[in-house]
Design a protein around this motif. Sequence first.
Motif, PDB file in Angstrom:
ATOM      1  N   TYR A  86       0.825  -1.212   0.000  1.00 37.22           N
ATOM      2  CA  TYR A  86       0.000   0.000   0.000  1.00 37.22           C
ATOM      3  C   TYR A  86       0.860   1.265   0.000  1.00 37.22           C
ATOM      4  CZ  TYR A  86      -4.238  -2.791   0.772  1.00 37.22           C
ATOM      5  OH  TYR A  86      -5.289  -3.671   0.636  1.00 37.22           O
ATOM      6  N   ARG A  87       2.037   1.191   0.615  1.00 41.05           N
ATOM      7  CA  ARG A  87       2.966   2.321   0.533  1.00 41.05           C
ATOM      8  C   ARG A  87       3.365   2.570  -0.925  1.00 41.05           C
ATOM      9  NH1 ARG A  87       7.446   1.850  -1.822  1.00 41.05           N
ATOM     10  NH2 ARG A  87       7.713  -0.160  -0.779  1.00 41.05           N
ATOM     11  N   ARG A 108      -7.210   1.658  -4.055  1.00 44.61           N
ATOM     12  CA  ARG A 108      -7.679   2.960  -4.537  1.00 44.61           C
ATOM     13  C   ARG A 108      -9.099   3.237  -4.049  1.00 44.61           C
ATOM     14  NH1 ARG A 108      -9.545   6.534  -8.098  1.00 44.61           N
ATOM     15  NH2 ARG A 108      -8.052   8.032  -8.936  1.00 44.61           N
ATOM     16  N   SER A 109      -9.939   2.210  -4.060  1.00 45.99           N
ATOM     17  CA  SER A 109     -11.302   2.381  -3.581  1.00 45.99           C
ATOM     18  C   SER A 109     -11.318   2.780  -2.103  1.00 45.99           C
ATOM     19  CB  SER A 109     -12.094   1.087  -3.794  1.00 45.99           C
ATOM     20  OG  SER A 109     -13.377   1.188  -3.232  1.00 45.99           O
ATOM     21  N   LEU A 110     -10.505   2.093  -1.304  1.00 45.03           N
ATOM     22  CA  LEU A 110     -10.500   2.351   0.136  1.00 45.03           C
ATOM     23  C   LEU A 110      -9.809   3.669   0.491  1.00 45.03           C
ATOM     24  CD1 LEU A 110      -9.610  -1.232   1.440  1.00 45.03           C
ATOM     25  CD2 LEU A 110     -11.838  -0.110   1.535  1.00 45.03           C
ATOM     26  N   CYS A 111      -8.655   3.935  -0.130  1.00 43.62           N
ATOM     27  CA  CYS A 111      -7.806   5.035   0.323  1.00 43.62           C
ATOM     28  C   CYS A 111      -7.967   6.326  -0.481  1.00 43.62           C
ATOM     29  CB  CYS A 111      -6.343   4.595   0.305  1.00 43.62           C
ATOM     30  SG  CYS A 111      -5.997   3.243   1.454  1.00 43.62           S
ATOM     31  N   ASN A 169      -3.629   4.395   4.840  1.00 45.15           N
ATOM     32  CA  ASN A 169      -3.061   3.087   4.503  1.00 45.15           C
ATOM     33  C   ASN A 169      -3.204   2.111   5.665  1.00 45.15           C
ATOM     34  OD1 ASN A 169      -2.308   4.066   2.020  1.00 45.15           O
ATOM     35  ND2 ASN A 169      -0.132   3.587   2.246  1.00 45.15           N
ATOM     36  N   ARG A 170      -2.923   2.589   6.881  1.00 43.31           N
ATOM     37  CA  ARG A 170      -2.974   1.699   8.044  1.00 43.31           C
ATOM     38  C   ARG A 170      -4.387   1.165   8.269  1.00 43.31           C
ATOM     39  NH1 ARG A 170      -0.425   2.826  14.071  1.00 43.31           N
ATOM     40  NH2 ARG A 170      -1.096   0.841  14.981  1.00 43.31           N
ATOM     41  N   ALA A 171      -5.386   2.032   8.144  1.00 45.45           N
ATOM     42  CA  ALA A 171      -6.766   1.580   8.338  1.00 45.45           C
ATOM     43  C   ALA A 171      -7.150   0.567   7.274  1.00 45.45           C
ATOM     44  CB  ALA A 171      -7.715   2.776   8.312  1.00 45.45           C
ATOM     45  N   ALA A 172      -6.704   0.790   6.043  1.00 45.00           N
ATOM     46  CA  ALA A 172      -7.018  -0.143   4.958  1.00 45.00           C
ATOM     47  C   ALA A 172      -6.333  -1.486   5.187  1.00 45.00           C
ATOM     48  CB  ALA A 172      -6.591   0.459   3.623  1.00 45.00           C
TER      49      ALA A 172
END
Length: 224
Positions: free
Chosen positions: A124-125, A189-192, A199-202
């Motif tokens: 995710y990073r 992309r949908s989540l963040c 990123n951490r929550a995703a």
Amino acid sequence: MYDESIVLRRAGVNGLTEHIRSPKQRAYRKVKRAEGEQATRARIVDAAEALHAEVGPARATISAIAERAEVTRATVYRHFPDDESLFLACSQQWLSRQRLPDPRGWDAHDDPFAVLHTGLTDIYRYFRDGEPMLSSVLRDAAVLPARLTEDRLASEREWQARLTRALPGRRRRTVQAAVAHATSFGTWRSLCVDLGLSNRAAVDLMVAMIAAASSRGQHASRVG
């Protein structure tokens, strides 16, 4: 007093000197010409890379790339005779500038869910760092050379294999699907981007989803 013999002798010496120096001068001119060609090629690749991120490969025309690079269309085609060669050069340069996910660094934990968390954090990073280009490229995937798509899919398969190999219930289709979904750029992309998660929550959300799928896999195995 004018002495023709002296003039001729001097001309002969100068001609000889020019003859001696000319190979070095030719070599120097070749080096400068090669450097100029390399600089022109670099400007074309830089222009293509910038336009691919800004408008996407489908709309990054040769005319637009030539204008951005301040060269003619003919110059672009001299360096890159087809779209595939330009796409590959652009992709290689962009990837060389990224800090790519490194699956070798994910296995420092005994807990498979810690491995999962580390791996998704790394992925995710990378997604966030490269979001403009990745969004444009995936949107225009249909116009990309097959080789680029194959390379991307091979990387994703490697990520998924590393993240699933120690998970409970890893052979179940639901667990494999959950990991594949979590490692997808579209999911991130949908989540963040669309929903604004960090990123951490995703990562936490996806780990919880995969843990639930793995737990159901364990329960099904015990019942069977």
